[in-house]
Write a protein that holds these residues in place. Structure first.
Motif, mmCIF file in Angstrom:
data_model
loop_
_atom_site.group_PDB
_atom_site.id
_atom_site.type_symbol
_atom_site.label_atom_id
_atom_site.label_comp_id
_atom_site.label_asym_id
_atom_site.label_seq_id
_atom_site.Cartn_x
_atom_site.Cartn_y
_atom_site.Cartn_z
ATOM 1 N N ALA A 171 4.090 21.987 3.833
ATOM 2 C CA ALA A 171 3.258 23.131 4.208
ATOM 3 C C ALA A 171 2.423 23.643 3.033
ATOM 4 O O ALA A 171 1.376 24.257 3.231
ATOM 5 N N LEU A 172 2.863 23.390 1.804
ATOM 6 C CA LEU A 172 2.103 23.846 0.628
ATOM 7 C C LEU A 172 0.850 23.011 0.372
ATOM 8 O O LEU A 172 -0.015 23.413 -0.396
ATOM 9 N N ASN A 173 0.785 21.847 1.024
ATOM 10 C CA ASN A 173 -0.380 20.958 0.878
ATOM 11 C C ASN A 173 -0.687 20.666 -0.591
ATOM 12 O O ASN A 173 -1.813 20.827 -1.053
ATOM 13 N N ILE A 174 0.313 20.259 -1.345
ATOM 14 C CA ILE A 174 0.175 19.941 -2.769
ATOM 15 C C ILE A 174 -0.533 18.592 -2.910
ATOM 16 O O ILE A 174 -0.178 17.621 -2.260
ATOM 17 N N GLN A 175 -1.541 18.564 -3.749
ATOM 18 C CA GLN A 175 -2.298 17.338 -3.983
ATOM 19 C C GLN A 175 -1.517 16.396 -4.900
ATOM 20 O O GLN A 175 -0.787 16.850 -5.786
ATOM 21 N N PRO A 176 -1.677 15.073 -4.717
ATOM 22 C CA PRO A 176 -0.998 14.122 -5.609
ATOM 23 C C PRO A 176 -1.464 14.299 -7.050
ATOM 24 O O PRO A 176 -2.626 14.610 -7.301
ATOM 25 N N TYR A 177 -0.548 14.107 -7.962
ATOM 26 C CA TYR A 177 -0.883 14.191 -9.385
ATOM 27 C C TYR A 177 -1.623 12.927 -9.814
ATOM 28 O O TYR A 177 -1.166 11.819 -9.561
ATOM 29 N N ILE A 178 -2.772 13.109 -10.429
ATOM 30 C CA ILE A 178 -3.542 11.986 -10.972
ATOM 31 C C ILE A 178 -3.732 12.262 -12.463
ATOM 32 O O ILE A 178 -4.384 13.235 -12.837
ATOM 33 N N PRO A 179 -3.152 11.426 -13.322
ATOM 34 C CA PRO A 179 -3.298 11.640 -14.769
ATOM 35 C C PRO A 179 -4.759 11.556 -15.198
ATOM 36 O O PRO A 179 -5.560 10.883 -14.553
ATOM 37 N N ASN A 180 -5.083 12.215 -16.280
ATOM 38 C CA ASN A 180 -6.433 12.135 -16.841
ATOM 39 C C ASN A 180 -6.478 10.917 -17.766
ATOM 40 O O ASN A 180 -6.201 11.017 -18.956
ATOM 41 N N TYR A 181 -6.829 9.775 -17.214
ATOM 42 C CA TYR A 181 -6.828 8.519 -17.971
ATOM 43 C C TYR A 181 -7.856 8.518 -19.094
ATOM 44 O O TYR A 181 -7.700 7.805 -20.071
ATOM 45 N N SER A 182 -8.901 9.317 -18.971
ATOM 46 C CA SER A 182 -9.921 9.338 -20.024
ATOM 47 C C SER A 182 -9.385 9.930 -21.324
ATOM 48 O O SER A 182 -9.989 9.765 -22.372
ATOM 49 N N LYS A 183 -8.232 10.592 -21.274
ATOM 50 C CA LYS A 183 -7.598 11.071 -22.502
ATOM 51 C C LYS A 183 -6.821 9.954 -23.187
ATOM 52 O O LYS A 183 -6.506 10.049 -24.360
ATOM 53 N N ALA A 184 -6.506 8.900 -22.439
ATOM 54 C CA ALA A 184 -5.718 7.799 -22.992
ATOM 55 C C ALA A 184 -6.573 6.636 -23.483
ATOM 56 O O ALA A 184 -6.158 5.905 -24.372
ATOM 57 N N VAL A 185 -7.763 6.456 -22.905
ATOM 58 C CA VAL A 185 -8.632 5.346 -23.289
ATOM 59 C C VAL A 185 -10.069 5.837 -23.433
ATOM 60 O O VAL A 185 -10.487 6.771 -22.761
ATOM 61 N N GLU A 186 -10.795 5.186 -24.322
ATOM 62 C CA GLU A 186 -12.206 5.534 -24.514
ATOM 63 C C GLU A 186 -13.126 4.708 -23.612
ATOM 64 O O GLU A 186 -14.207 5.153 -23.251
ATOM 65 N N HIS A 187 -12.705 3.501 -23.288
ATOM 66 C CA HIS A 187 -13.539 2.607 -22.476
ATOM 67 C C HIS A 187 -12.694 2.016 -21.352
ATOM 68 O O HIS A 187 -11.617 1.480 -21.596
ATOM 69 N N PHE A 188 -13.201 2.108 -20.127
ATOM 70 C CA PHE A 188 -12.504 1.606 -18.954
ATOM 71 C C PHE A 188 -13.347 0.488 -18.354
ATOM 72 O O PHE A 188 -14.503 0.700 -17.998
ATOM 73 N N ILE A 189 -12.778 -0.710 -18.264
ATOM 74 C CA ILE A 189 -13.528 -1.852 -17.748
ATOM 75 C C ILE A 189 -12.727 -2.503 -16.623
ATOM 76 O O ILE A 189 -11.904 -3.384 -16.854
ATOM 77 N N PRO A 190 -12.975 -2.050 -15.383
ATOM 78 C CA PRO A 190 -12.270 -2.672 -14.262
ATOM 79 C C PRO A 190 -12.983 -3.929 -13.773
ATOM 80 O O PRO A 190 -14.169 -4.124 -14.022
ATOM 81 N N HIS A 191 -12.247 -4.726 -13.069
ATOM 82 C CA HIS A 191 -12.751 -5.908 -12.390
ATOM 83 C C HIS A 191 -13.909 -5.509 -11.468
ATOM 84 O O HIS A 191 -13.842 -4.497 -10.794
ATOM 85 N N VAL A 192 -14.953 -6.304 -11.479
ATOM 86 C CA VAL A 192 -16.116 -6.019 -10.639
ATOM 87 C C VAL A 192 -15.931 -6.712 -9.295
ATOM 88 O O VAL A 192 -16.316 -7.853 -9.111
#
Length: 132
Positions: free
Chosen positions: A12-33
């Motif tokens: 009932a509280l409708n709590i949103q899932p926790y998503i870490p702030n990954y930009s604090k852990a890495v400077e460059h993110f390169i996912p598969h295209v």
């Protein structure tokens, strides 16, 4: 874990899932295209900025979906732009067919200077960030 438990026990509280702030852990993110929808969903889900997704979007634009090898084109892109500095962390994440997935975080041992041998050298000046 607390976020997950709270969401399950008290819906009932409708709590949103926790998503870490990954930009604090890495400077460059390169996912598969894997295509524009894949990049859009990764960006939305992981909370990365347009700038963080630039290397993958430009790789998609120039090379298309080259499967998991696209992470190396993305790395070459950020290097050619002169963005990799000593101590920076680069997160490469690639997916394959089925349940294959690989993820690695590199730490730059030195600043990567411009070099005319990069695969992006001749065109990098003409590439400006845009949503693809």
């Amino acid at each position: 874990m607390i976020n997950y438990i709270a969401r399950k026990l008290i819906p009932a509280l409708n709590i949103q899932p926790y998503i870490p702030n990954y930009s604090k852990a890495v400077e460059h993110f390169i996912p598969h295209v894997g295509g524009k929808p894949v990049l859009d969903e990764l960006q939305r889900t992981l909370g990365f900025s347009d700038e963080a997704m630039e290397a993958s979007r430009m790789t998609l634009y120039r090379y298309g979906n080259t499967s998991s090898s696209s992470i190396w084109h993305g790395l070459a892109y950020v290097e050619a732009k002169g963005r990799v500095k000593k101590g920076d962390r680069v997160w490469q994440i690639a997916f394959g067919s089925g349940f294959k997935c690989n993820s690695i975080i590199w730490r730059a041992m030195k600043t990567v200077d411009y070099d005319d041998s990069y695969p992006w050298t001749e065109e990098i000046v003409g590439f400006r960030f845009r949503l693809i």
